[in-house]
Design an enzyme around this catalytic site. Structure first.
Site, PDB file in Angstrom:
ATOM      1  N   GLU A  95      28.697  47.786  38.519  1.00 44.77           N
ATOM      2  CA  GLU A  95      29.638  48.113  39.577  1.00 44.77           C
ATOM      3  C   GLU A  95      30.925  48.701  39.024  1.00 44.77           C
ATOM      4  O   GLU A  95      31.388  48.330  37.946  1.00 44.77           O
ATOM      5  CB  GLU A  95      29.910  46.870  40.421  1.00 44.77           C
ATOM      6  CG  GLU A  95      28.714  46.570  41.321  1.00 44.77           C
ATOM      7  CD  GLU A  95      28.684  45.144  41.854  1.00 44.77           C
ATOM      8  OE1 GLU A  95      29.358  44.281  41.269  1.00 44.77           O
ATOM      9  OE2 GLU A  95      27.978  44.906  42.836  1.00 44.77           O
ATOM     10  N   CYS A 119      30.946  33.159  30.823  1.00 46.66           N
ATOM     11  CA  CYS A 119      32.090  32.334  31.214  1.00 46.66           C
ATOM     12  C   CYS A 119      31.734  31.571  32.485  1.00 46.66           C
ATOM     13  O   CYS A 119      31.111  32.119  33.402  1.00 46.66           O
ATOM     14  CB  CYS A 119      33.317  33.208  31.448  1.00 46.66           C
ATOM     15  SG  CYS A 119      33.895  34.064  29.952  1.00 46.66           S
ATOM     16  N   CYS A 122      32.731  33.084  36.015  1.00 47.62           N
ATOM     17  CA  CYS A 122      32.432  34.491  36.304  1.00 47.62           C
ATOM     18  C   CYS A 122      30.994  34.645  36.752  1.00 47.62           C
ATOM     19  O   CYS A 122      30.067  34.291  36.018  1.00 47.62           O
ATOM     20  CB  CYS A 122      32.698  35.346  35.064  1.00 47.62           C
ATOM     21  SG  CYS A 122      32.378  37.105  35.329  1.00 47.62           S
ATOM     22  N   CYS A 350      37.932  40.041  41.424  1.00 48.77           N
ATOM     23  CA  CYS A 350      37.749  39.658  40.030  1.00 48.77           C
ATOM     24  C   CYS A 350      36.762  38.503  39.905  1.00 48.77           C
ATOM     25  O   CYS A 350      36.897  37.487  40.584  1.00 48.77           O
ATOM     26  CB  CYS A 350      39.100  39.253  39.438  1.00 48.77           C
ATOM     27  SG  CYS A 350      39.032  38.913  37.686  1.00 48.77           S
TER      28      CYS A 350
END
Length: 379
Positions: A95, A119, A122, A350
Protein backbone atom coordinates in the site's frame (compact mmCIF):
# COMPACT_ATOMS: atom_id res chain seq x y z
CA UNK A 1 3.88 -6.51 -15.48
CA UNK A 2 7.03 -6.46 -17.64
CA UNK A 3 8.33 -9.20 -19.86
CA UNK A 4 11.04 -11.41 -18.39
CA UNK A 5 13.14 -10.72 -21.50
CA UNK A 6 13.21 -6.95 -21.05
CA UNK A 7 14.90 -4.67 -18.53
CA UNK A 8 12.64 -2.42 -16.45
CA UNK A 9 14.24 1.03 -16.61
CA UNK A 10 12.62 1.98 -13.30
CA UNK A 11 15.12 -0.34 -11.63
CA UNK A 12 18.01 2.01 -12.51
CA UNK A 13 19.20 5.05 -10.59
CA UNK A 14 21.32 7.57 -12.52
CA UNK A 15 24.52 5.53 -12.30
CA UNK A 16 22.74 2.35 -13.32
CA UNK A 17 21.06 4.02 -16.28
CA UNK A 18 24.40 5.42 -17.50
CA UNK A 19 25.85 1.91 -17.34
CA UNK A 20 22.86 0.47 -19.18
CA UNK A 21 23.07 3.07 -21.94
CA UNK A 22 26.79 2.35 -22.19
CA UNK A 23 25.98 -1.31 -22.78
CA UNK A 24 23.93 -0.17 -25.78
CA UNK A 25 26.83 1.89 -27.12
CA UNK A 26 25.26 5.19 -26.04
CA UNK A 27 26.86 8.19 -24.32
CA UNK A 28 26.06 9.16 -20.68
CA UNK A 29 23.92 12.17 -21.64
CA UNK A 30 21.38 9.78 -23.15
CA UNK A 31 20.79 8.39 -19.66
CA UNK A 32 19.85 11.85 -18.38
CA UNK A 33 17.44 12.32 -21.25
CA UNK A 34 15.85 8.95 -20.58
CA UNK A 35 15.60 9.65 -16.87
CA UNK A 36 13.81 12.95 -17.44
CA UNK A 37 11.36 11.36 -19.86
CA UNK A 38 10.55 8.58 -17.41
CA UNK A 39 10.47 10.42 -14.08
CA UNK A 40 9.52 13.98 -15.07
CA UNK A 41 7.38 13.57 -18.19
CA UNK A 42 5.78 10.26 -17.20
CA UNK A 43 6.61 8.64 -20.54
CA UNK A 44 5.07 5.21 -20.87
CA UNK A 45 6.85 4.17 -24.06
CA UNK A 46 9.78 5.24 -26.21
CA UNK A 47 8.03 6.59 -29.30
CA UNK A 48 7.32 9.96 -27.72
CA UNK A 49 10.91 10.54 -26.59
CA UNK A 50 11.53 12.86 -29.49
CA UNK A 51 15.01 14.06 -28.53
CA UNK A 52 16.36 10.50 -28.59
CA UNK A 53 17.77 9.19 -31.85
CA UNK A 54 15.37 6.88 -33.63
CA UNK A 55 18.02 4.16 -33.60
CA UNK A 56 18.17 4.31 -29.79
CA UNK A 57 14.41 4.24 -29.50
CA UNK A 58 14.32 1.12 -31.64
CA UNK A 59 17.00 -0.51 -29.50
CA UNK A 60 15.06 0.27 -26.33
CA UNK A 61 11.83 -1.12 -27.74
CA UNK A 62 13.36 -4.53 -28.08
CA UNK A 63 15.32 -4.57 -24.86
CA UNK A 64 13.68 -2.37 -22.23
CA UNK A 65 10.35 -1.41 -20.72
CA UNK A 66 8.92 1.13 -18.29
CA UNK A 67 7.01 -1.18 -15.99
CA UNK A 68 4.60 0.44 -13.54
CA UNK A 69 2.86 -0.93 -10.46
CA UNK A 70 -0.49 -2.58 -11.08
CA UNK A 71 -3.13 -0.72 -9.05
CA UNK A 72 -5.68 -3.05 -7.48
CA UNK A 73 -7.70 -0.31 -5.78
CA UNK A 74 -7.68 3.43 -5.17
CA UNK A 75 -9.45 4.88 -2.12
CA UNK A 76 -9.90 8.43 -0.86
CA UNK A 77 -10.64 9.07 2.82
CA UNK A 78 -13.08 11.64 4.10
CA UNK A 79 -10.06 13.65 5.30
CA UNK A 80 -8.45 13.65 1.84
CA UNK A 81 -5.94 10.90 2.51
CA UNK A 82 -5.57 8.70 -0.55
CA UNK A 83 -4.52 5.05 -0.52
CA UNK A 84 -3.50 2.85 -3.42
CA UNK A 85 -3.42 -0.91 -3.06
CA UNK A 86 -0.77 -2.26 -5.43
CA UNK A 87 -0.67 -5.82 -6.71
CA UNK A 88 2.95 -7.03 -6.73
CA UNK A 89 2.15 -10.53 -7.94
CA UNK A 90 1.66 -13.99 -6.48
CA UNK A 91 -1.25 -12.78 -4.38
CA UNK A 92 0.81 -10.12 -2.59
CA UNK A 93 -0.17 -6.48 -2.24
CA UNK A 94 1.44 -3.38 -0.77
CA UNK A 95 0.00 0.00 0.00
CA UNK A 96 0.99 3.57 -0.77
CA UNK A 97 -0.62 6.45 1.12
CA UNK A 98 -0.72 10.17 0.28
CA UNK A 99 -1.41 12.60 3.13
CA UNK A 100 -2.30 16.13 1.99
CA UNK A 101 -1.66 19.07 4.30
CA UNK A 102 -1.79 22.82 3.81
CA UNK A 103 1.92 23.32 3.27
CA UNK A 104 3.05 19.91 2.02
CA UNK A 105 2.00 16.59 0.57
CA UNK A 106 3.55 13.51 2.13
CA UNK A 107 3.73 10.11 0.44
CA UNK A 108 4.17 7.02 2.59
CA UNK A 109 5.99 4.35 0.58
CA UNK A 110 6.28 0.60 1.18
CA UNK A 111 9.57 -1.30 0.84
CA UNK A 112 8.53 -4.93 1.40
CA UNK A 113 5.52 -7.17 0.89
CA UNK A 114 4.80 -7.94 4.51
CA UNK A 115 7.40 -7.48 7.24
CA UNK A 116 9.64 -9.84 9.17
CA UNK A 117 10.22 -7.56 12.17
CA UNK A 118 6.77 -8.36 13.59
CA UNK A 119 6.30 -5.46 15.98
CA UNK A 120 3.47 -6.34 18.32
CA UNK A 121 1.44 -3.18 17.63
CA UNK A 122 1.72 -3.23 13.81
CA UNK A 123 -0.81 -5.14 11.74
CA UNK A 124 1.56 -5.40 8.76
CA UNK A 125 3.84 -7.73 10.70
CA UNK A 126 0.97 -10.06 11.50
CA UNK A 127 0.57 -10.98 7.84
CA UNK A 128 4.11 -12.34 7.66
CA UNK A 129 6.92 -11.56 5.26
CA UNK A 130 6.68 -12.44 1.57
CA UNK A 131 9.51 -10.67 -0.27
CA UNK A 132 11.49 -7.51 -0.81
CA UNK A 133 10.22 -5.02 -3.36
CA UNK A 134 12.44 -4.12 -6.29
CA UNK A 135 13.74 -0.61 -6.90
CA UNK A 136 11.17 -0.31 -9.69
CA UNK A 137 8.35 -1.28 -7.33
CA UNK A 138 9.51 1.28 -4.75
CA UNK A 139 10.15 4.28 -7.01
CA UNK A 140 7.12 3.25 -9.05
CA UNK A 141 4.95 4.14 -6.05
CA UNK A 142 6.21 7.73 -6.13
CA UNK A 143 5.93 7.95 -9.92
CA UNK A 144 2.41 6.54 -9.89
CA UNK A 145 1.24 8.80 -7.06
CA UNK A 146 2.85 12.02 -8.29
CA UNK A 147 1.36 11.83 -11.76
CA UNK A 148 -2.03 10.54 -10.60
CA UNK A 149 -2.26 13.46 -8.19
CA UNK A 150 -1.15 15.93 -10.85
CA UNK A 151 -3.82 14.59 -13.19
CA UNK A 152 -6.49 15.03 -10.50
CA UNK A 153 -5.41 18.68 -10.16
CA UNK A 154 -5.14 19.31 -13.90
CA UNK A 155 -1.37 19.69 -13.77
CA UNK A 156 0.64 18.44 -16.72
CA UNK A 157 3.78 16.30 -16.44
CA UNK A 158 7.05 18.17 -16.68
CA UNK A 159 10.12 19.20 -14.68
CA UNK A 160 9.47 19.07 -10.98
CA UNK A 161 9.48 22.72 -10.02
CA UNK A 162 7.91 23.72 -6.72
CA UNK A 163 4.83 25.05 -8.45
CA UNK A 164 4.08 21.75 -10.17
CA UNK A 165 5.07 19.13 -7.60
CA UNK A 166 2.31 17.56 -5.51
CA UNK A 167 4.40 15.14 -3.43
CA UNK A 168 6.80 17.35 -1.47
CA UNK A 169 7.90 14.80 1.12
CA UNK A 170 8.47 11.05 1.05
CA UNK A 171 8.51 8.87 4.15
CA UNK A 172 9.74 5.29 3.94
CA UNK A 173 7.22 4.29 6.59
CA UNK A 174 4.92 1.98 4.67
CA UNK A 175 4.92 -1.80 4.75
CA UNK A 176 8.25 -3.40 5.57
CA UNK A 177 11.58 -2.52 7.20
CA UNK A 178 13.48 -0.43 4.61
CA UNK A 179 16.94 -1.26 5.93
CA UNK A 180 16.29 -4.96 5.44
CA UNK A 181 15.86 -4.20 1.72
CA UNK A 182 18.81 -1.86 1.47
CA UNK A 183 19.99 -2.75 -2.04
CA UNK A 184 16.63 -1.77 -3.58
CA UNK A 185 15.67 1.08 -1.24
CA UNK A 186 18.84 3.15 -1.68
CA UNK A 187 18.70 3.37 -5.52
CA UNK A 188 15.03 4.33 -5.20
CA UNK A 189 15.91 7.11 -2.76
CA UNK A 190 18.71 8.28 -5.05
CA UNK A 191 16.07 8.79 -7.74
CA UNK A 192 13.88 10.69 -5.28
CA UNK A 193 16.79 13.08 -4.70
CA UNK A 194 18.01 13.32 -8.31
CA UNK A 195 17.35 16.64 -10.06
CA UNK A 196 16.73 14.75 -13.30
CA UNK A 197 14.01 12.75 -11.56
CA UNK A 198 12.05 14.04 -8.53
CA UNK A 199 14.48 16.57 -7.09
CA UNK A 200 13.56 16.23 -3.42
CA UNK A 201 16.04 17.41 -0.79
CA UNK A 202 17.54 14.99 1.73
CA UNK A 203 15.61 16.77 4.45
CA UNK A 204 12.36 15.87 2.70
CA UNK A 205 13.04 12.14 2.39
CA UNK A 206 12.71 10.30 5.69
CA UNK A 207 13.58 6.67 6.28
CA UNK A 208 11.98 5.00 9.29
CA UNK A 209 13.71 2.00 10.83
CA UNK A 210 13.04 -0.26 13.77
CA UNK A 211 16.77 -0.14 14.47
CA UNK A 212 18.90 -2.24 12.12
CA UNK A 213 22.14 -0.84 13.52
CA UNK A 214 24.71 -1.99 10.90
CA UNK A 215 22.55 -0.71 8.05
CA UNK A 216 21.99 2.61 9.83
CA UNK A 217 25.76 3.05 9.75
CA UNK A 218 25.91 2.09 6.09
CA UNK A 219 23.10 4.49 5.20
CA UNK A 220 24.90 7.28 7.02
CA UNK A 221 28.02 6.61 4.98
CA UNK A 222 26.29 6.27 1.60
CA UNK A 223 23.06 8.29 1.53
CA UNK A 224 22.19 10.13 4.74
CA UNK A 225 18.57 11.24 4.59
CA UNK A 226 16.34 12.29 7.48
CA UNK A 227 16.00 9.42 9.96
CA UNK A 228 13.13 8.27 12.14
CA UNK A 229 13.52 5.43 14.62
CA UNK A 230 10.60 3.30 15.78
CA UNK A 231 11.40 3.31 19.49
CA UNK A 232 8.12 2.56 21.30
CA UNK A 233 9.66 1.58 24.64
CA UNK A 234 12.07 3.18 27.13
CA UNK A 235 13.83 0.01 28.32
CA UNK A 236 15.11 -3.24 26.85
CA UNK A 237 12.70 -5.72 28.48
CA UNK A 238 9.64 -3.84 27.19
CA UNK A 239 11.16 -3.14 23.78
CA UNK A 240 12.13 -6.81 23.45
CA UNK A 241 8.42 -7.55 23.75
CA UNK A 242 7.13 -4.81 21.46
CA UNK A 243 9.94 -4.69 18.87
CA UNK A 244 11.61 -8.13 18.73
CA UNK A 245 14.57 -6.74 16.75
CA UNK A 246 15.67 -5.12 20.02
CA UNK A 247 16.95 -8.51 21.18
CA UNK A 248 19.59 -8.26 18.45
CA UNK A 249 20.26 -4.52 18.64
CA UNK A 250 19.43 -3.32 22.19
CA UNK A 251 18.85 0.28 23.15
CA UNK A 252 22.44 1.06 24.10
CA UNK A 253 23.64 0.03 20.64
CA UNK A 254 20.73 1.80 18.96
CA UNK A 255 21.37 5.10 20.74
CA UNK A 256 25.06 4.92 19.82
CA UNK A 257 24.11 4.34 16.17
CA UNK A 258 21.81 7.38 16.31
CA UNK A 259 24.67 9.51 17.60
CA UNK A 260 26.91 8.33 14.76
CA UNK A 261 24.20 8.99 12.19
CA UNK A 262 23.69 12.57 13.35
CA UNK A 263 27.27 13.40 12.41
CA UNK A 264 26.31 13.11 8.73
CA UNK A 265 22.52 13.58 8.75
CA UNK A 266 20.78 16.41 6.86
CA UNK A 267 18.82 17.24 10.02
CA UNK A 268 20.31 17.87 13.45
CA UNK A 269 17.92 15.54 15.26
CA UNK A 270 16.51 12.04 15.14
CA UNK A 271 12.74 11.60 15.23
CA UNK A 272 11.75 8.92 17.72
CA UNK A 273 8.37 7.37 16.99
CA UNK A 274 6.46 6.07 19.97
CA UNK A 275 3.19 4.17 19.68
CA UNK A 276 0.98 4.93 22.70
CA UNK A 277 -0.37 1.71 24.24
CA UNK A 278 -2.75 1.83 27.17
CA UNK A 279 -1.17 0.46 30.34
CA UNK A 280 1.88 -0.82 28.46
CA UNK A 281 4.25 2.09 27.75
CA UNK A 282 2.27 5.25 28.46
CA UNK A 283 2.82 6.27 32.09
CA UNK A 284 4.65 9.39 33.24
CA UNK A 285 7.30 7.06 34.65
CA UNK A 286 7.78 5.64 31.17
CA UNK A 287 8.16 9.19 29.83
CA UNK A 288 10.86 10.01 32.37
CA UNK A 289 12.63 6.75 31.54
CA UNK A 290 12.42 7.67 27.86
CA UNK A 291 14.12 10.99 28.52
CA UNK A 292 16.92 9.19 30.31
CA UNK A 293 17.57 6.63 27.59
CA UNK A 294 17.63 9.27 24.81
CA UNK A 295 19.44 12.00 26.74
CA UNK A 296 22.58 11.89 24.58
CA UNK A 297 20.73 11.97 21.25
CA UNK A 298 19.34 15.29 19.95
CA UNK A 299 15.81 14.30 19.09
CA UNK A 300 12.15 15.02 18.88
CA UNK A 301 9.32 12.67 19.77
CA UNK A 302 6.37 11.76 17.60
CA UNK A 303 3.71 10.11 19.75
CA UNK A 304 1.42 7.87 17.72
CA UNK A 305 -2.03 6.91 19.02
CA UNK A 306 -2.32 3.15 18.49
CA UNK A 307 -4.66 2.04 15.73
CA UNK A 308 -6.28 -1.15 17.08
CA UNK A 309 -6.61 -4.40 15.19
CA UNK A 310 -8.08 -7.64 16.55
CA UNK A 311 -4.92 -9.77 16.74
CA UNK A 312 -2.90 -7.30 18.82
CA UNK A 313 -4.62 -7.56 22.19
CA UNK A 314 -3.62 -3.92 22.72
CA UNK A 315 -5.63 -0.76 23.41
CA UNK A 316 -4.99 2.86 22.41
CA UNK A 317 -3.91 5.13 25.24
CA UNK A 318 -6.57 7.54 26.42
CA UNK A 319 -6.20 11.08 25.04
CA UNK A 320 -5.70 12.56 28.50
CA UNK A 321 -2.92 10.05 29.22
CA UNK A 322 -1.19 10.88 25.94
CA UNK A 323 -1.32 14.55 26.94
CA UNK A 324 0.20 13.81 30.35
CA UNK A 325 2.94 11.71 28.75
CA UNK A 326 3.69 14.42 26.19
CA UNK A 327 3.82 17.11 28.87
CA UNK A 328 6.60 15.31 30.72
CA UNK A 329 8.68 15.37 27.53
CA UNK A 330 7.79 18.97 26.70
CA UNK A 331 8.62 20.13 30.23
CA UNK A 332 12.07 18.62 29.73
CA UNK A 333 12.55 20.82 26.66
CA UNK A 334 12.10 18.14 24.00
CA UNK A 335 9.97 18.95 20.95
CA UNK A 336 7.04 16.55 21.07
CA UNK A 337 4.13 16.10 18.68
CA UNK A 338 1.12 13.83 18.75
CA UNK A 339 0.43 12.41 15.32
CA UNK A 340 -3.01 13.19 13.99
CA UNK A 341 -4.73 10.01 12.87
CA UNK A 342 -5.36 10.20 9.14
CA UNK A 343 -7.12 7.83 6.76
CA UNK A 344 -8.36 5.42 9.41
CA UNK A 345 -11.69 5.00 7.59
CA UNK A 346 -9.79 3.40 4.69
CA UNK A 347 -7.29 1.47 6.85
CA UNK A 348 -4.51 3.87 5.86
CA UNK A 349 -3.60 5.04 9.36
CA UNK A 350 -0.22 4.30 10.91
CA UNK A 351 0.14 0.60 11.67
CA UNK A 352 -2.94 -0.35 9.68
CA UNK A 353 -1.31 -1.04 6.34
CA UNK A 354 -2.33 -4.67 6.33
CA UNK A 355 -5.98 -3.70 5.93
CA UNK A 356 -8.69 -5.86 7.44
CA UNK A 357 -7.62 -9.19 6.00
CA UNK A 358 -5.37 -11.50 8.00
CA UNK A 359 -4.06 -13.53 5.07
CA UNK A 360 -1.85 -11.41 2.80
CA UNK A 361 -2.51 -13.74 -0.13
CA UNK A 362 -6.24 -12.99 -0.28
CA UNK A 363 -5.87 -10.02 -2.58
CA UNK A 364 -9.38 -10.09 -4.02
CA UNK A 365 -10.95 -9.89 -0.59
CA UNK A 366 -8.44 -7.38 0.63
CA UNK A 367 -9.06 -5.04 -2.27
CA UNK A 368 -12.53 -4.37 -0.94
CA UNK A 369 -11.73 -4.69 2.73
CA UNK A 370 -11.48 -0.96 3.33
CA UNK A 371 -14.96 -0.26 2.10
CA UNK A 372 -16.48 1.05 -1.09
CA UNK A 373 -14.07 2.22 -3.76
CA UNK A 374 -15.11 5.78 -4.40
CA UNK A 375 -14.45 8.01 -7.35
CA UNK A 376 -11.09 9.71 -7.05
CA UNK A 377 -11.46 13.41 -6.55
CA UNK A 378 -9.08 16.34 -6.46
CA UNK A 379 -7.27 16.83 -3.18
Amino acid sequence: MTSETTVNLLDFDAEGLVAYCGSLGEKPFRAKQLQRWIHQYNAGDFDGMTDLAKSLREKLKGRASIGMPEIASDHVSTDGTRKWLIDVGNGNAVETVFIPEETRGTLCVSSQAGCAVNCRFCSTGKQGFSRNLSTAEIIGQLRMAEFALRASLGRAPGPNGKAERVVTNVVMMGMGEPLLNYSAVVPAMRLMLDDNAYGLSRRRVTLSTSGVVPMMDRLGAELPVALAVSLHAPNDPLRDELVPLNKKYPLRELMAACQRYLKVAPRDFITFEYCMLDGVNDTEAHARELLAVTRDVPCKFNLIPFNPFPESGLIRSKPEQIKRFAQVLIDAGVVTTVRKTRGDDIDAACGQLAGAVKDRTRLAERTGAAGKIIEVRAI
